[in-house]
Design a protein around this motif. Sequence first.
Motif, mmCIF file in Angstrom:
data_model
loop_
_atom_site.group_PDB
_atom_site.id
_atom_site.type_symbol
_atom_site.label_atom_id
_atom_site.label_comp_id
_atom_site.label_asym_id
_atom_site.label_seq_id
_atom_site.Cartn_x
_atom_site.Cartn_y
_atom_site.Cartn_z
ATOM 1 N N ASP A 39 0.836 -1.207 0.000
ATOM 2 C CA ASP A 39 0.000 0.000 0.000
ATOM 3 C C ASP A 39 0.870 1.256 0.000
ATOM 4 O O ASP A 39 0.544 2.246 -0.671
ATOM 5 C CB ASP A 39 -0.924 0.009 1.225
ATOM 6 N N HIS A 40 1.977 1.233 0.741
ATOM 7 C CA HIS A 40 2.894 2.379 0.747
ATOM 8 C C HIS A 40 3.526 2.567 -0.636
ATOM 9 O O HIS A 40 3.636 3.698 -1.131
ATOM 10 C CB HIS A 40 3.995 2.184 1.794
ATOM 11 N N LEU A 41 3.911 1.454 -1.247
ATOM 12 C CA LEU A 41 4.521 1.543 -2.575
ATOM 13 C C LEU A 41 3.509 2.058 -3.595
ATOM 14 O O LEU A 41 3.839 2.894 -4.444
ATOM 15 C CB LEU A 41 5.042 0.167 -2.994
ATOM 16 N N ALA A 42 2.258 1.580 -3.496
ATOM 17 C CA ALA A 42 1.222 2.051 -4.412
ATOM 18 C C ALA A 42 0.988 3.545 -4.231
ATOM 19 O O ALA A 42 0.805 4.282 -5.214
ATOM 20 C CB ALA A 42 -0.081 1.274 -4.174
ATOM 21 N N ARG A 43 0.994 4.031 -2.995
ATOM 22 C CA ARG A 43 0.785 5.452 -2.739
ATOM 23 C C ARG A 43 1.926 6.268 -3.356
ATOM 24 O O ARG A 43 1.695 7.324 -3.948
ATOM 25 C CB ARG A 43 0.689 5.700 -1.237
ATOM 26 N N LEU A 44 3.158 5.799 -3.220
ATOM 27 C CA LEU A 44 4.303 6.524 -3.783
ATOM 28 C C LEU A 44 4.222 6.577 -5.313
ATOM 29 O O LEU A 44 4.546 7.597 -5.928
ATOM 30 C CB LEU A 44 5.608 5.874 -3.344
ATOM 31 N N ARG A 45 3.791 5.490 -5.913
ATOM 32 C CA ARG A 45 3.655 5.480 -7.369
ATOM 33 C C ARG A 45 2.526 6.411 -7.812
ATOM 34 O O ARG A 45 2.605 7.051 -8.861
ATOM 35 C CB ARG A 45 3.415 4.049 -7.850
ATOM 36 N N THR A 46 1.486 6.492 -7.000
ATOM 37 C CA THR A 46 0.387 7.414 -7.292
ATOM 38 C C THR A 46 0.866 8.858 -7.204
ATOM 39 O O THR A 46 0.530 9.696 -8.053
ATOM 40 C CB THR A 46 -0.775 7.192 -6.310
ATOM 41 N N ILE A 47 1.664 9.158 -6.182
ATOM 42 C CA ILE A 47 2.204 10.516 -6.030
ATOM 43 C C ILE A 47 3.025 10.886 -7.259
ATOM 44 O O ILE A 47 2.884 11.989 -7.805
ATOM 45 C CB ILE A 47 3.066 10.610 -4.755
ATOM 46 N N ALA A 48 3.856 9.957 -7.706
ATOM 47 C CA ALA A 48 4.687 10.223 -8.883
ATOM 48 C C ALA A 48 3.816 10.481 -10.114
ATOM 49 O O ALA A 48 4.078 11.394 -10.905
ATOM 50 C CB ALA A 48 5.629 9.050 -9.129
ATOM 51 N N ALA A 49 2.752 9.661 -10.277
ATOM 52 C CA ALA A 49 1.870 9.815 -11.431
ATOM 53 C C ALA A 49 1.133 11.154 -11.391
ATOM 54 O O ALA A 49 0.983 11.831 -12.412
ATOM 55 C CB ALA A 49 0.865 8.664 -11.487
ATOM 56 N N LEU A 50 0.670 11.564 -10.199
ATOM 57 C CA LEU A 50 -0.053 12.826 -10.080
ATOM 58 C C LEU A 50 0.876 14.016 -10.291
ATOM 59 O O LEU A 50 0.478 15.035 -10.874
ATOM 60 C CB LEU A 50 -0.722 12.913 -8.700
#
Length: 232
Positions: A39-50
């Motif tokens: 979940d932490h990794l998914a959040r970081l990837r989401t931050i990068a995408a946004l």
Amino acid sequence: MEELAREAGITVRTLRFYRERKLIPPPRREGRIAWYDEDHLARLRTIAALLERGHTLSGIAELAEAFDHGRDVGELLGLGAPTEETPVRLSPEELADVFGEEATPENLSAALDLGYLGTDGGEIVHVSRRLLDTSAALVREGIPLADVLAAARRVRDHADALAELFTDLVLAQGSRTTDDLRRLRPLAKSVVDAEVSMALDRKLGKLTGTVGPEGQAPHHAARTRRSTHEAP
């Protein structure tokens, strides 16, 4: 932390900064060991995408807070209550793709408050494919998402009143049960769909001048009067 930063393709310093800004949830701790998960990794990837889509860190932080404090999908769907709607699972970046620049923290917070969006672990859930598609279509037509959501809140009030009316109609018969209400609900939907369709016809007629003051088309009203006069 080093393992997470490496998997996310960022530096430990950046990861610490994200933690300080509360862009990611705190890790699970066992003594002095901090454990991060998918979940932490998914959040970081989401931050990068946004960030790639032009969102600011402040906006992303507000958005993350809204989702972290939003209702989970079980609350939105009534903890397993039957529904004819099909929920849609989205990542934050997929939701941003649907609404583009209109996917602001303010609008998404409003959607969370309205009950359109919920969370399920690291995913976002929209409660209705039909509502999601309709909202996106209106935004593509140039209508601001804030206005769509404001209208949706008014529609919700009217829909609740209609549901109350139909429930009272069916259950007023002493022998009726909630099973009858569930069985007869397509009839309520048919009535509402037909009435909204005719209401839009009347509205369009008034706007285009093809409907008279009483809601009838002028030629239809004249025909009705002739028929009345010609009747024996």
